[in-house]
Design an enzyme around this catalytic site. Structure first.
Site: not given
Length: 229
Positions: A2, A107
């Site tokens: 992340c 993402e």
């Protein structure tokens, strides 16, 4: 991993779920492109009998034993599968867990209908405020005496929604799990290190302007349609 997320710090909402929350000075504005090494808002609890504390932390964990701060840029995430064993994280996982309020995370991958890698914003509309599960450390610069409070985000294998884009996702915690995650007396809450249910999340392909961490404008979250539409 992340590496970017969005947040809209709602202190009243945090106070509803964290009794006795104490707030140090932190930026409360909406942030649409939070990036590693930036100062972020996070909740910690230093004493099992003490209050949760909302305050600033630098994103990128610097273990207390580190010789210099450069390691922080390499420790923005901690893999949940090994977080209780890795020297960089095991002490923090046992005693210094934190909550990092978020409204979504990005993402990068190649979504269906696209021919190149694009940023995808994963979020949870309609949910109560969620927080990413993190770890924190306090590090002292031996040369200057400066004290930094730093954090990392714990990650797990992706759920069914995220997996087509990326194999990892942050640990997401609903309010009912916050007290356990924060409690320094709870030594190993491994049952909370799990993917958040895919059915409670949504995905949106957004523009490549997100790639530049300097971009923070309000249209970053505008949906990009598949090629040919």
């Amino acid at each position: 991993m992340c590496g970017r997320y969005t947040t809209n710090l709602d202190i009243p909402a945090l106070e509803r779920f964290l009794a006795g929350l104490q707030a140090e000075p932190v930026a409360e504005e909406e942030r649409l492109n939070v990036s590693p090494t930036q100062v972020v808002a996070a909740v910690r609890q230093e004493d099992p009998a003490g209050p949760p504390i909302l305050g600033p932390m630098v994103w990128g964990l610097i273990p207390s034993w580190a010789k210099d701060r450069s390691i922080g840029s390499k420790l923005i995430n901690a893999r949940g599968e090994t977080v209780a064993e890795k020297p960089s994280f095991r002490s923090a996982f046992a005693r210094r867990r934190c909550l990092i309020p978020a409204t979504g995370f990005y993402e990068w991958g190649v979504p269906e209908g696209f021919s190149r890698k694009m940023p995808v914003w994963f979020h949870w509309p309609g949910e109560a405020v969620l927080a990413m599960g993190g770890l924190w450390e306090r590090w002292t610069d031996r040369a200057t005496g400066e004290v930094l409070t730093t954090c990392t985000i714990v990650t797990v294998g992706a759920n069914e929604l995220v997996k087509p884009i990326h194999e990892r996702m942050p640990v997401l915690l609903a309010p009912e799990d916050w007290a356990r995650w924060l409690d320094p007396g709870e030594k190993s809450p491994m049952d909370l290190v799990r993917p958040f249910p895919a059915g409670r999340m949504q995905a949106r392909v957004v523009g490549r302007e997100v790639n530049n961490p300097r971009n923070q404008q309000g249209d970053l979250l505008g949906e990009v349609m598949p090629e040919g539409e």
